[in-house]
Design an enzyme around this catalytic site. Structure first.
Site, PDB file in Angstrom:
ATOM      1  CG  HIS A 131      37.194  38.849  38.582  1.00 22.31           C
ATOM      2  ND1 HIS A 131      38.126  38.220  39.259  1.00 22.31           N
ATOM      3  CD2 HIS A 131      35.719  38.280  38.478  1.00 22.31           C
ATOM      4  CE1 HIS A 131      37.286  37.202  39.975  1.00 22.31           C
ATOM      5  NE2 HIS A 131      36.090  37.304  39.534  1.00 22.31           N
ATOM      6  CG  HIS A 175      42.179  34.985  39.854  1.00 20.98           C
ATOM      7  ND1 HIS A 175      41.896  35.393  41.143  1.00 20.98           N
ATOM      8  CD2 HIS A 175      41.124  35.812  39.028  1.00 20.98           C
ATOM      9  CE1 HIS A 175      41.034  36.153  41.186  1.00 20.98           C
ATOM     10  NE2 HIS A 175      40.567  36.828  40.099  1.00 20.98           N
ATOM     11  CG  HIS A 199      41.401  38.302  35.764  1.00 20.23           C
ATOM     12  ND1 HIS A 199      42.117  39.311  36.056  1.00 20.23           N
ATOM     13  CD2 HIS A 199      40.192  38.121  36.722  1.00 20.23           C
ATOM     14  CE1 HIS A 199      41.626  39.864  37.203  1.00 20.23           C
ATOM     15  NE2 HIS A 199      40.711  39.169  37.545  1.00 20.23           N
ATOM     16  CG  HIS A 234      43.467  43.415  43.354  1.00 21.81           C
ATOM     17  ND1 HIS A 234      42.939  42.700  44.223  1.00 21.81           N
ATOM     18  CD2 HIS A 234      42.656  43.210  42.128  1.00 21.81           C
ATOM     19  CE1 HIS A 234      41.844  42.294  43.566  1.00 21.81           C
ATOM     20  NE2 HIS A 234      41.647  42.723  42.556  1.00 21.81           N
ATOM     21  CG  ASP A 293      38.004  43.575  40.003  1.00 20.87           C
ATOM     22  OD1 ASP A 293      37.531  42.835  39.470  1.00 20.87           O
ATOM     23  OD2 ASP A 293      38.880  43.635  40.834  1.00 20.87           O
ATOM     24  CG  HIS A 294      41.037  43.303  36.914  1.00 20.43           C
ATOM     25  ND1 HIS A 294      42.436  43.416  37.216  1.00 20.43           N
ATOM     26  CD2 HIS A 294      40.418  42.825  38.165  1.00 20.43           C
ATOM     27  CE1 HIS A 294      42.639  42.989  38.552  1.00 20.43           C
ATOM     28  NE2 HIS A 294      41.431  42.558  39.173  1.00 20.43           N
ATOM     29  CG  ASP A 313      42.627  39.722  40.476  1.00 23.54           C
ATOM     30  OD1 ASP A 313      43.550  40.972  40.728  1.00 23.54           O
ATOM     31  OD2 ASP A 313      41.495  39.875  40.730  1.00 23.54           O
TER      32      ASP A 313
HETATM   33 ZN   LIG Z   1      40.635  41.927  41.003  1.00 22.70          ZN
HETATM   34 ZN   LIG Z   2      39.956  38.807  39.645  1.00 26.78          ZN
END
Ligand SMILES: [Zn+2]
Ligand SMILES: [Zn+2]
Length: 286
Positions: free
Chosen positions: A65, A156, A63, A240, A67-68, A179
């Protein structure tokens, strides 16, 4: 070395925590390697495993986001700098994640240009984005001679689409949740898998800290324990981790909540660089 393994390249979240790189999971089958998500510090974790970026054959994104994804350009550029010139295939659900992947190197055009002229190496052609419609039910989206990858949309919200991936190999199956809240979609995808790598959130602890919005779209540890038991998972690996464990007691709290949910299989509270065999006796249920 067993035929198929799964390694956590990062067990962190958006908040920087010492010792925990950004989210990422590495699936290896023989000499073939797929990276699922590429958070902060991914290429350093690969180096610590003795791998160069050219050893990565596929990148699968869950996805959009940050952080990924913040390590994705690092992975693609360093793969090129380290001498692999064929484009990196990138699986991504159609929408924001695939659009991000297509634009991955846009900000680096002048850096690429000066390196290319300075070294004479060919320009990178990638990434080779293989976008797919996020499936409502588990569906195979990629195949090689001995690895089949299925995906399913997960829960999510408001982040849509977000997907989980399942890797079926001759020695076993591993699922990576990305996530998501605990959901029936991942339960279906993961049914009977040898290893389930699932994000984990201690909702009660997070809510106590006034961060309800985090708990609202992540996987409650107690519900996760119940789901993994229903799905017959051999080994459950938590990643995570929210809130990030800083003490042994914190780590034990994750395990205790998953057990309270009813999970009776092999349970691992993830650490960066942890490697688990997929389908080997040590990962079997019991
Ligand atoms: Zn995340
Ligand atoms: Zn996420």
């Amino acid at each position: 070395m067993p035929n198929t393994t799964v390694t956590l390249t990062g067990t962190g979240t958006p908040l920087p925590v010492p010792g925990r790189a950004g989210p990422g999971t590495l699936v290896r089958r023989g000499g073939w390697a797929a990276q699922v998500d590429a958070g902060r510090g991914t290429v350093l974790r690969l180096a610590e495993l003795g791998l160069g970026c050219p050893d990565i054959d596929l990148l699968a994104l869950t996805h959009h986001h940050s952080d990924h994804l913040v390590g994705a350009a690092d992975l693609v550029l360093t793969r090129w700098v380290q001498g692999r010139f064929d484009p990196l295939p990138v699986l991504a659900p159609e929408g924001p994640t695939a659009r991000f992947a297509r634009r991955l190197l846009d900000g680096w055009a002048e850096d690429i240009d000066v390196r290319r002229r300075h070294t004479g190496r060919p320009a990178p052609q990638g990434p080779d984005v293989r976008a797919f419609a996020p499936p409502a039910a588990p569906a195979v989206i990629w195949r090689s001679a001995d690895v089949e990858i299925a995906a399913v949309s997960v829960r999510h919200e408001p982040v849509e689409p977000a997907v989980a991936y399942r890797f079926d190999t001759p020695s076993g199956a591993v699922v990576v949740s990305g996530d998501t809240r605990v959901c029936a979609e991942v339960e279906r995808l993961a049914r009977g898998a040898d290893v389930l790598v699932h994000e984990a959130c201690r909702s009660a602890a997070v809510r106590e800290r006034g961060k309800r919005f985090i708990a609202d779209y992540h996987a409650d540890t107690v519900e996760l324990g119940a789901m993994a038991e229903r799905a017959g998972i051999g080994t459950l690996v938590l990643t995570h981790l929210e809130p990030a464990p800083r003490t042994d007691e914190d780590t034990e709290a994750f395990a205790a909540e998953v057990r309270r949910g009813g999970y009776g299989g092999h349970l691992i509270v993830g650490e960066d660089l942890l490697t688990a065999p997929v389908g080997e006796p040590a990962a079997q249920r019991g």
